[in-house]
Design a protein around this motif. Sequence first.
Motif, PDB file in Angstrom:
ATOM      1  N   TYR A 185     -15.012  -1.905 -14.362  1.00  0.00           N
ATOM      2  CA  TYR A 185     -14.801  -0.474 -14.599  1.00  0.00           C
ATOM      3  C   TYR A 185     -15.497   0.012 -15.864  1.00  0.00           C
ATOM      4  O   TYR A 185     -15.884   1.153 -15.952  1.00  0.00           O
ATOM      5  CB  TYR A 185     -13.297  -0.168 -14.700  1.00  0.00           C
ATOM      6  CG  TYR A 185     -12.568  -0.332 -13.390  1.00  0.00           C
ATOM      7  CD1 TYR A 185     -12.756   0.575 -12.356  1.00  0.00           C
ATOM      8  CD2 TYR A 185     -11.704  -1.408 -13.174  1.00  0.00           C
ATOM      9  CE1 TYR A 185     -12.096   0.417 -11.136  1.00  0.00           C
ATOM     10  CE2 TYR A 185     -11.050  -1.563 -11.967  1.00  0.00           C
ATOM     11  CZ  TYR A 185     -11.246  -0.646 -10.950  1.00  0.00           C
ATOM     12  OH  TYR A 185     -10.608  -0.802  -9.756  1.00  0.00           O
TER      13      TYR A 185
ATOM     14  N   ASP B 120      -1.758  -2.726  -8.595  1.00  0.00           N
ATOM     15  CA  ASP B 120      -2.676  -1.824  -7.906  1.00  0.00           C
ATOM     16  C   ASP B 120      -2.757  -0.486  -8.639  1.00  0.00           C
ATOM     17  O   ASP B 120      -3.831   0.103  -8.777  1.00  0.00           O
ATOM     18  CB  ASP B 120      -2.186  -1.610  -6.464  1.00  0.00           C
ATOM     19  CG  ASP B 120      -3.165  -0.798  -5.642  1.00  0.00           C
ATOM     20  OD1 ASP B 120      -4.322  -1.217  -5.509  1.00  0.00           O
ATOM     21  OD2 ASP B 120      -2.774   0.272  -5.128  1.00  0.00           O
ATOM     22  N   LEU B 121      -1.614  -0.029  -9.117  1.00  0.00           N
ATOM     23  CA  LEU B 121      -1.557   1.225  -9.870  1.00  0.00           C
ATOM     24  C   LEU B 121      -2.360   1.115 -11.165  1.00  0.00           C
ATOM     25  O   LEU B 121      -3.121   2.019 -11.525  1.00  0.00           O
ATOM     26  CB  LEU B 121      -0.093   1.567 -10.179  1.00  0.00           C
ATOM     27  CG  LEU B 121       0.214   2.963 -10.731  1.00  0.00           C
ATOM     28  CD1 LEU B 121      -0.203   4.039  -9.749  1.00  0.00           C
ATOM     29  CD2 LEU B 121       1.691   3.096 -11.048  1.00  0.00           C
TER      30      LEU B 121
ATOM     31  N   GLY C  38      -9.759   2.808 -12.833  1.00  0.00           N
ATOM     32  CA  GLY C  38     -10.826   3.554 -12.183  1.00  0.00           C
ATOM     33  C   GLY C  38     -10.956   4.971 -12.703  1.00  0.00           C
ATOM     34  O   GLY C  38     -12.048   5.542 -12.737  1.00  0.00           O
ATOM     35  N   GLU C  39      -9.844   5.547 -13.140  1.00  0.00           N
ATOM     36  CA  GLU C  39      -9.876   6.930 -13.639  1.00  0.00           C
ATOM     37  C   GLU C  39     -10.247   7.012 -15.114  1.00  0.00           C
ATOM     38  O   GLU C  39     -10.784   8.009 -15.566  1.00  0.00           O
ATOM     39  CB  GLU C  39      -8.502   7.590 -13.434  1.00  0.00           C
ATOM     40  CG  GLU C  39      -8.250   7.982 -11.997  1.00  0.00           C
ATOM     41  CD  GLU C  39      -7.534   9.319 -11.895  1.00  0.00           C
ATOM     42  OE1 GLU C  39      -6.904   9.756 -12.862  1.00  0.00           O
ATOM     43  OE2 GLU C  39      -7.616   9.927 -10.816  1.00  0.00           O
TER      44      GLU C  39
ATOM     45  N   LYS D  16      -5.946   1.443 -10.361  1.00  0.00           N
ATOM     46  CA  LYS D  16      -6.351   2.827 -10.102  1.00  0.00           C
ATOM     47  C   LYS D  16      -6.503   3.596 -11.410  1.00  0.00           C
ATOM     48  O   LYS D  16      -7.400   4.424 -11.558  1.00  0.00           O
ATOM     49  CB  LYS D  16      -5.324   3.509  -9.198  1.00  0.00           C
ATOM     50  CG  LYS D  16      -5.441   3.067  -7.745  1.00  0.00           C
ATOM     51  CD  LYS D  16      -4.474   3.824  -6.860  1.00  0.00           C
ATOM     52  CE  LYS D  16      -4.781   3.554  -5.403  1.00  0.00           C
ATOM     53  NZ  LYS D  16      -3.610   3.312  -4.598  1.00  0.00           N
TER      54      LYS D  16
ATOM     55  N   LYS E 151      -0.982   6.999 -18.066  1.00  0.00           N
ATOM     56  CA  LYS E 151      -0.518   5.722 -17.502  1.00  0.00           C
ATOM     57  C   LYS E 151       0.716   5.213 -18.249  1.00  0.00           C
ATOM     58  O   LYS E 151       1.600   4.612 -17.655  1.00  0.00           O
ATOM     59  CB  LYS E 151      -1.640   4.694 -17.486  1.00  0.00           C
ATOM     60  CG  LYS E 151      -1.915   3.986 -18.781  1.00  0.00           C
ATOM     61  CD  LYS E 151      -2.956   2.883 -18.586  1.00  0.00           C
ATOM     62  CE  LYS E 151      -3.057   1.992 -19.797  1.00  0.00           C
ATOM     63  NZ  LYS E 151      -3.540   2.672 -20.997  1.00  0.00           N
TER      64      LYS E 151
ATOM     65  N   GLN F 191       0.835  -1.205   0.000  1.00  0.00           N
ATOM     66  CA  GLN F 191       0.000   0.000   0.000  1.00  0.00           C
ATOM     67  C   GLN F 191       0.870   1.256   0.000  1.00  0.00           C
ATOM     68  O   GLN F 191       0.574   2.228  -0.697  1.00  0.00           O
ATOM     69  CB  GLN F 191      -0.929  -0.003   1.213  1.00  0.00           C
ATOM     70  CG  GLN F 191      -2.079  -0.991   1.072  1.00  0.00           C
ATOM     71  CD  GLN F 191      -2.825  -1.212   2.377  1.00  0.00           C
ATOM     72  OE1 GLN F 191      -2.519  -0.595   3.392  1.00  0.00           O
ATOM     73  NE2 GLN F 191      -3.797  -2.110   2.340  1.00  0.00           N
TER      74      GLN F 191
ATOM     75  N   TRP G  13       1.196   6.320  -6.904  1.00  0.00           N
ATOM     76  CA  TRP G  13      -0.018   7.068  -7.274  1.00  0.00           C
ATOM     77  C   TRP G  13       0.209   8.571  -7.122  1.00  0.00           C
ATOM     78  O   TRP G  13      -0.268   9.377  -7.911  1.00  0.00           O
ATOM     79  CB  TRP G  13      -1.175   6.580  -6.416  1.00  0.00           C
ATOM     80  CG  TRP G  13      -2.524   7.117  -6.802  1.00  0.00           C
ATOM     81  CD1 TRP G  13      -3.393   7.786  -6.000  1.00  0.00           C
ATOM     82  CD2 TRP G  13      -3.173   7.005  -8.071  1.00  0.00           C
ATOM     83  NE1 TRP G  13      -4.539   8.097  -6.688  1.00  0.00           N
ATOM     84  CE2 TRP G  13      -4.422   7.628  -7.962  1.00  0.00           C
ATOM     85  CE3 TRP G  13      -2.811   6.446  -9.290  1.00  0.00           C
ATOM     86  CZ2 TRP G  13      -5.328   7.706  -9.027  1.00  0.00           C
ATOM     87  CZ3 TRP G  13      -3.701   6.525 -10.346  1.00  0.00           C
ATOM     88  CH2 TRP G  13      -4.938   7.148 -10.214  1.00  0.00           C
TER      89      TRP G  13
ATOM     90  N   SER H  36       2.347   1.571  -3.400  1.00  0.00           N
ATOM     91  CA  SER H  36       1.273   1.933  -4.332  1.00  0.00           C
ATOM     92  C   SER H  36       0.919   3.419  -4.193  1.00  0.00           C
ATOM     93  O   SER H  36       0.737   4.117  -5.189  1.00  0.00           O
ATOM     94  CB  SER H  36       0.016   1.105  -4.063  1.00  0.00           C
ATOM     95  OG  SER H  36       0.281  -0.252  -4.241  1.00  0.00           O
ATOM     96  N   GLN H  37       0.830   3.874  -2.936  1.00  0.00           N
ATOM     97  CA  GLN H  37       0.456   5.276  -2.702  1.00  0.00           C
ATOM     98  C   GLN H  37       1.527   6.214  -3.236  1.00  0.00           C
ATOM     99  O   GLN H  37       1.220   7.248  -3.838  1.00  0.00           O
ATOM    100  CB  GLN H  37       0.238   5.525  -1.198  1.00  0.00           C
ATOM    101  CG  GLN H  37      -0.429   6.858  -0.884  1.00  0.00           C
ATOM    102  CD  GLN H  37      -1.759   7.037  -1.584  1.00  0.00           C
ATOM    103  OE1 GLN H  37      -2.634   6.179  -1.514  1.00  0.00           O
ATOM    104  NE2 GLN H  37      -1.921   8.138  -2.299  1.00  0.00           N
TER     105      GLN H  37
END
Length: 536
Positions: A396, A185-186, A192-193, A189, A33, A10, A17, A13-14
């Motif tokens: 998604y 994970d990235l 999701g965007e 994300k 990306k 995490q 991000w 990943s953060q």
Amino acid sequence: MSNSKEQRTQTLSQALWNSANILRSKMDANDYKSYLLGLVFYKFLSDKVLLYTANNLLEEETDDLQLAQKIYEEAYSDPEQKEDILNILKEEIAYAIEPQLTFTALVNQINTGEFQLESLAQGFRNIEQANEIFENMFEDIDLYSKKLGQTPQKQNATISAIMKELSTLDIAGHSGELLGDAYEDLIGKFAGESVKKAGEFYTPQPVAKLMTQIAIHGRENQRGFTVYDPTMGSGSLLLNAKKYSNEPGYISYYGQELNTSTYNLARMNMLLHGVANENQKLHNADTLDKDWPTDEPTDFDAVLMNPPYSAKWSADKGFLQDPRFSNFGVLAPKSKADFAFLLHGFYHLKQNGGVMAIVLPHGVLFRGNAEGKIRKHLLEEGAIDTIIGMPANIFYNTSIPTTVIILKKNRTNRDVLFIDASKEFDKGKNQNTMTDEHIQKILDAYIKREDIDKFAHVASFDEIKENDFNLNIPRYVDTFEEEEVVPLTEIVTNINETRAEIEKTTNELYGLLDELVGTTSEADKELQEFLANFKK
């Protein structure tokens, strides 16, 4: 995954991000990306060269990149050592990076104001030319795009800012799985965007987990397990096999992807997850247009697929002679390639023990004409093992509910297990999610293969035949819940309470209306007439 590993993933990943913030205001996630993931990958390759050279070749133990950079530069300056290092690097890790082009060296140049984008571009080119596994890997990264800035100076500044942000991350120091999970994970994300494009490159992890565990069930200890995804996207479905195998180092991955950008993403994803070059065979082409692979092996232990839903395809009559489709006598319609994808995957499934899992829209369960004929043929040969109805709004790129279909060859019977998992989710603000508990409940039902009230039913072939080979889940799993009967006394009490509330609210409204006054005598007269009629 242990808590400490989860926390480290995490954190990584953060941090990755956060680096995206630099590009978020400049372009859509589907564009940026490529920049961010490409730069992360270049740093990974660069850090690996530095640490591998210092620790393995020169036996100067360190995890400090600046020190490793210095050690690498000094060794490289000696012609004899340089030649030895280059030969070993190319043999052991398939590439080398010149000292002045490592990510660390370029960030040092950024800090002293000497950095030029051309140096990074040269680094990309050198990697791509080092080995065929890296061929065209960075082709989506246009370092001179106006999206990065209108002038060369602004483009330089944008890339420099991202590289400085990424330079603080210990990428190569993480295990392949930890870094790979953070990268995965990235990608999630980004999906999701960039909602419209997400389905092209990403299958949500809960769905991937379920499909993979079903496909590998009972073969967790198998060495040399082969897994194939002919619509692989970023490779997330394929890579899940590592998590559920007790022999992950011996898995062979085969994948094909039409979109070149997404194909490159999958290649990076494989390497970041520590998959050896010889264990991955990835291909960039149109799966339906031309069969692949055609060289051995052509059939696999597991086939995992999340193809584009109801996509158009040529459905050219020539495909009736194609061994993937010829047994069925008809082709999937031009407007809906769902069964074309399914039959392609099924063709490449091993005869004995192979398990295929594919996600498709519910229409494939009941639509008629050519699709009905294909479905009937599959049922008659016992190919369809399980139908799982998934919750709505977990992908998604679509809010529609989907179905996971499990297929096998050479089954001893022709019954079909139906699982209605449409309610197995936690509601989210924009998207529903499935927890490990939801997945385990479905997996348990799949393994037990028995009737579970309002959740699962094993339908015999005769039962399916009676339903005209329609596989619509509500025909087999009754989820109807009778509403609780409310006592009459409670109904009367509720009605009286509602009446009292209406009367109270009406009196309050009348009181407010009585305070109104017309601005002229005519307006006031008209208002009073309105109020008199309103209160009748």
